[in-house]
Scaffold this active site. Structure first.
Site, PDB file in Angstrom:
ATOM      1  N   GLY A 275       0.901  -1.453   0.106  1.00 19.76           N
ATOM      2  CA  GLY A 275       0.113   0.201   0.409  1.00 19.76           C
ATOM      3  C   GLY A 275       1.278   1.027   0.020  1.00 19.76           C
ATOM      4  O   GLY A 275       2.063   1.261  -0.373  1.00 19.76           O
ATOM      5  N   PRO A 277       2.693   5.028   0.743  1.00 17.00           N
ATOM      6  CA  PRO A 277       3.411   5.176   2.127  1.00 17.00           C
ATOM      7  C   PRO A 277       2.407   5.105   3.359  1.00 17.00           C
ATOM      8  O   PRO A 277       1.368   6.358   2.932  1.00 17.00           O
ATOM      9  CB  PRO A 277       4.630   6.485   2.164  1.00 17.00           C
ATOM     10  CG  PRO A 277       4.858   5.807   0.729  1.00 17.00           C
ATOM     11  CD  PRO A 277       3.134   5.574   0.212  1.00 17.00           C
ATOM     12  N   GLY A 278       2.777   5.189   4.864  1.00 18.65           N
ATOM     13  CA  GLY A 278       1.574   5.595   5.102  1.00 18.65           C
ATOM     14  C   GLY A 278       0.090   5.467   5.324  1.00 18.65           C
ATOM     15  O   GLY A 278      -0.924   5.521   6.753  1.00 18.65           O
ATOM     16  N   GLY A 280      -1.158   2.606   6.648  1.00 20.46           N
ATOM     17  CA  GLY A 280      -1.348   1.744   8.093  1.00 20.46           C
ATOM     18  C   GLY A 280      -1.190  -0.207   7.961  1.00 20.46           C
ATOM     19  O   GLY A 280      -1.480  -1.012   8.543  1.00 20.46           O
ATOM     20  N   LYS A 281       0.342   0.056   7.201  1.00 22.67           N
ATOM     21  CA  LYS A 281       0.393  -1.210   7.025  1.00 22.67           C
ATOM     22  C   LYS A 281       0.621  -1.749   8.416  1.00 22.67           C
ATOM     23  O   LYS A 281       0.643  -2.997   9.396  1.00 22.67           O
ATOM     24  CB  LYS A 281       0.982  -1.561   6.212  1.00 22.67           C
ATOM     25  CG  LYS A 281       1.281  -1.344   4.678  1.00 22.67           C
ATOM     26  CD  LYS A 281       1.963  -1.819   2.931  1.00 22.67           C
ATOM     27  CE  LYS A 281       3.129   0.183   3.913  1.00 22.67           C
ATOM     28  NZ  LYS A 281       2.813   0.513   3.256  1.00 22.67           N
ATOM     29  N   HIS A 490     -17.389  14.158 -14.434  1.00 27.58           N
ATOM     30  CA  HIS A 490     -16.962  13.842 -14.738  1.00 27.58           C
ATOM     31  C   HIS A 490     -17.372  12.289 -14.155  1.00 27.58           C
ATOM     32  O   HIS A 490     -17.515  11.328 -14.294  1.00 27.58           O
ATOM     33  CB  HIS A 490     -15.324  14.031 -14.438  1.00 27.58           C
ATOM     34  CG  HIS A 490     -14.529  11.687 -14.340  1.00 27.58           C
ATOM     35  ND1 HIS A 490     -13.705  12.323 -15.482  1.00 27.58           N
ATOM     36  CD2 HIS A 490     -14.452  11.293 -13.309  1.00 27.58           C
ATOM     37  CE1 HIS A 490     -13.222  10.697 -14.652  1.00 27.58           C
ATOM     38  NE2 HIS A 490     -13.614  10.166 -13.554  1.00 27.58           N
ATOM     39  N   GLU A 491     -17.444  12.876 -12.708  1.00 24.02           N
ATOM     40  CA  GLU A 491     -17.952  11.978 -12.212  1.00 24.02           C
ATOM     41  C   GLU A 491     -20.111  12.081 -12.315  1.00 24.02           C
ATOM     42  O   GLU A 491     -20.477  10.703 -11.773  1.00 24.02           O
ATOM     43  CB  GLU A 491     -18.655  12.885 -10.451  1.00 24.02           C
ATOM     44  CG  GLU A 491     -17.167  13.276  -9.912  1.00 24.02           C
ATOM     45  CD  GLU A 491     -15.905  11.539  -9.679  1.00 24.02           C
ATOM     46  OE1 GLU A 491     -16.622  10.536  -9.478  1.00 24.02           O
ATOM     47  OE2 GLU A 491     -15.292  11.612  -9.929  1.00 24.02           O
ATOM     48  N   HIS A 494     -20.065   8.230 -14.646  1.00 25.42           N
ATOM     49  CA  HIS A 494     -19.797   7.884 -13.374  1.00 25.42           C
ATOM     50  C   HIS A 494     -21.506   7.307 -12.881  1.00 25.42           C
ATOM     51  O   HIS A 494     -22.028   6.103 -13.735  1.00 25.42           O
ATOM     52  CB  HIS A 494     -18.601   7.528 -12.815  1.00 25.42           C
ATOM     53  CG  HIS A 494     -17.340   7.527 -13.218  1.00 25.42           C
ATOM     54  ND1 HIS A 494     -17.140   6.582 -13.591  1.00 25.42           N
ATOM     55  CD2 HIS A 494     -16.572   8.746 -12.931  1.00 25.42           C
ATOM     56  CE1 HIS A 494     -15.699   7.242 -14.105  1.00 25.42           C
ATOM     57  NE2 HIS A 494     -15.635   8.139 -13.439  1.00 25.42           N
ATOM     58  N   ASP A 574      -9.125   5.042 -11.904  1.00 24.07           N
ATOM     59  CA  ASP A 574      -9.549   4.175 -13.135  1.00 24.07           C
ATOM     60  C   ASP A 574      -9.416   3.634 -13.756  1.00 24.07           C
ATOM     61  O   ASP A 574      -9.888   2.819 -14.135  1.00 24.07           O
ATOM     62  CB  ASP A 574     -10.501   5.650 -14.159  1.00 24.07           C
ATOM     63  CG  ASP A 574     -11.929   6.354 -12.869  1.00 24.07           C
ATOM     64  OD1 ASP A 574     -12.101   5.963 -11.529  1.00 24.07           O
ATOM     65  OD2 ASP A 574     -12.606   7.679 -13.383  1.00 24.07           O
TER      66      ASP A 574
END
Length: 673
Positions: A275, A277-278, A280-281, A490-491, A494, A574
């Site tokens: 994932g 950086p940051g 939450g791994k 754009h939205e 969708h 997308d």
């Protein structure tokens, strides 16, 4: 006297895994003794009659000599299912055919056995062999006298085979005291080394073995683990998606194993977290360990390679690596978390350090492979760049689960802030900050909440306010009218395509009013759908989903006359999601023109796209879905314009409003046509 079962025994290698520490230590000792004796041919497959003489001082029953002899023969060089017969003393004497007190016929009985069995082994103490029929003794091809007790290294090897770890040699010598019975009883299979040592301490307490007890107490407390007291549980974390589902199933499996309801071979023993950086791994790994009620051993490839651990040469680095795995085995049950695992690189690289990294990667593979049969340790690697992890590390039996942890969505961001503000802002409405936190990671939100708490603390220890949090968030800039129009069109594309094609119910569609300063690849809005779970879908459903993802691009082309960059450029875009679905359709699911399996669900789409046929098929699918989306947008242009205008004005349009707008246009089309 020990009673040994007379049998034509056929064993498999799985039998070795069910042996306890004492029996495996006995096996190592017996193998050494046999190789140094006239009975050595029996482990190299030679036919014959052999004697195993057990010392008078040995507690034969406790050492399970029968199991050790069977294992020794099983592991000999004549295949894995050799035919043999072990004959031992029964109630003070040999069986009737062979006892000297039973008369003649012993030679004929032995010859009959030789027609059925490749090797025949008589086991007993020296005095017992004096009672063996003279004819049988004359037929012996070799004999071995067992040592009185296993060498300390045999015991160490047995502990490593069962637990994957061992207390140091000097400690074992001191605590061992020749009592293999104690080790066998306390270190039964399907237990953890720490628990076994704790049981042994209790026994030694009763026996008043002060020195041995203190050594073992030191061994049980030798490995430092991570403090998880301030870590949220999985139920307190949000936005985990597939990572949360996998973790909860793993916790159930670990609990079932602890109850004896599930073998360790059925449990996932390795996973790769990836994932941004940051995202939450590390927090996820901590939460997994806390929720499962197990310890966490945390390390990183950088830590293994740190100059502070040595001179940076190969040997010290590998020792640090192996120490991490040994510490994990000693701390079982536990999670071994390895951060920055991509820093090892891949073995196909050809730079000046490639030989060193190749060997270091092989050392890691050896450690991970060794943990396949070691009880109680789940190995979790983490990376920001999963494509840079050596494919061999991700194959079955290693880190074979690829779990992606995305940046938190709006709901998850609120929940994360709520967690870090617990006790100081429990009733605070955080919704005004949702757009301000768009694109931030969990680590970014933790930093902002920490700063807000500090502000409130320094200002008379008052409650945290929205202004405190906002002051700690990255600077924002307003979205221009022109950009708002692009985002809205754009939205709206969708939303309209999704409403026309059906599927998951639309919750709402929205656009952002502000963007973070100096943060790239920020979404300008989003379509939210209820409980969309891409599970066992048909080809038609996958095509519909790709068409929805490309509806934004289609709306830009039809309404605005050109495309913009917001549809690509990052893993959650997308185009990235549409490409991944199309690659799976053709390369994994067999739903395209060919059935050939090119990749697995855990593989990154880019790996499959390296296959030319898959790449061409994916491009054809994407172009076809875009053309389909373009037709839908063109036919329902009025609905696109209506939703886009509302988005520019209000920033959000609900799912019910979208359904009403699209249905109204469909009715008008029926009337006018």
């Amino acid at each position: 006297m020990v009673t040994l079962v007379e049998t034509r025994h056929r064993l498999t290698a799985d039998d070795a895994e069910s042996m306890d520490v004492g029996t495996l230590a006995m096996l190592g000792m017996l193998r050494r003794d046999v190789r140094r004796s006239s009975a050595a041919p029996l482990i190299y497959g030679r036919r014959g009659v052999y004697a195993v003489v057990v010392p008078d001082a040995m507690d034969v029953q406790a050492y399970a000599v029968d199991s050790a002899v069977h294992l020794l023969l099983m592991l000999s060089r004549v295949g894995r299912v050799p035919d043999f017969k072990v004959i031992g003393v029964d109630n003070g004497g040999w069986t009737s055919e062979f006892d000297s007190r039973r008369g003649s016929g012993a030679l004929r009985a032995l010859q009959r056995l030789q027609t059925r069995f490749r090797r025949i082994i008589f086991v007993g103490k020296l005095d017992d062999f004096s009672n063996l029929h003279v004819d049988v003794r004359a037929m012996m091809d070799g004999d071995v006298t067992m040592s009185e007790r296993p060498h300390i290294e045999h015991l160490r090897g047995a502990m490593i085979s069962v637990f994957g770890a061992v207390v140091t040699s000097a400690d074992v010598v001191e605590a061992y005291r020749g009592d293999v019975e104690l080790w066998s009883a306390c270190m039964a299979q399907r237990t953890y080394l720490r628990d076994a040592l704790t049981r042994m301490i209790a026994v030694l307490d009763a026996r008043e073995h002060e020195a041995a007890r203190e050594i073992l107490k030191t061994a049980t407390a030798a490995v430092p683990t991570v403090d998880l007291s301030e870590t949220p549980t999985l139920d307190e974390m949000h936005g985990l998606g597939e990572a949360g589902e996998w973790a909860r199933q793993l916790i159930e499996d670990l609990a079932a194993y602890g109850r004896g309801e599930l073998p360790w071979s059925e449990i996932d023993r390795g996973a790769l977290l990836s994932g941004p950086p940051g995202s939450g791994k590390t927090t996820f790994a901590r939460s997994l360990a806390k929720s499962a009620g197990v310890r966490l051993i945390a390390t990183s490839v950088t830590n293994w390679m740190s100059p502070a651990k040595g001179d940076g040469s190969f040997g010290p680095c590998v020792r640090e690596m192996k120490r991490s795995f040994s510490d994990a085995a000693k701390s079982a049950p536990c999670v071994l978390f390895i951060d920055e695992i991509d820093a090892i690189g891949t073995r196909g690289e050809t730079d000046k350090n490639s030989r060193w990294m190749h060997d270091f990667c092989n050392a890691l593979l050896e450690c991970v492979d060794g943990f396949e049969q070691r009880v109680g340790v789940v190995v979790v690697g983490a990376t920001n760049y999963p494509d840079d992890v050596d494919p061999a590390l991700r194959r079955s039996g290693r880190l074979d689960r690829h779990i992606r942890i995305p940046l938190p969505d709006a709901e998850a961001r609120v929940a994360i802030m709520r967690w870090y503000l617990r006790g100081v802002a429990d009733d605070l409405d955080l919704s005004p900050l949702v757009n301000r936190t768009n694109g931030l990671s969990g680590a970014d939100l933790e930093k902002a909440c920490r700063g807000a708490r500090r502000r409130a603390r320094r200002d008379g220890n008052r409650a945290v306010t929205i202004d405190d949090i906002a002051a700690e968030l990255p600077a924002v800039r307003p979205v221009s009218a022109a950009a708002s129009r692009i985002y809205a069109v754009h939205e709206a594309g969708h939303a309209v395509v999704a409403q026309l094609l059906g599927g998951a119910e639309i919750v709402d569609v929205s656009i952002v009013r502000e963007l973070l300063v100096d943060v790239e690849a920020q979404p300008g809005g989003g379509l939210s759908r209820a409980d969309y779970q891409p599970g066992n879908l048909s080809r038609e459903q996958l095509i519909d989903e790709i068409t929805v993802l490309l509806g934004g691009i289609a709306a830009e082309e039809v309404v605005l006359g050109r495309r913009y960059t917001g549809s690509g450029g990052h893993p959650q875009s997308d185009l990235a999601r549409a490409t991944s679905i199309a690659a799976g359709l053709h390369g994994t699911h067999g739903l395209g023109r060919q059935l050939t399996l090119v990749g697995l669900l855990s593989d990154d789409a880019q790996l499959m796209l390296r296959h030319p046929d898959v790449r061409r098929a994916v491009e054809e699918t994407l172009q076809g879905c875009l053309a389909r989306a373009r037709n839908l947008v063109t036919e329902h242009r009025d609905a696109i314009d209506d939703i886009a205008e509302r988005l520019v004005e209000h920033g959000r349009v609900s799912g019910s409003e979208i359904a009403e707008i699209v249905d109204r246009q469909l009715r008008l089309r029926l009337i006018t046509h």
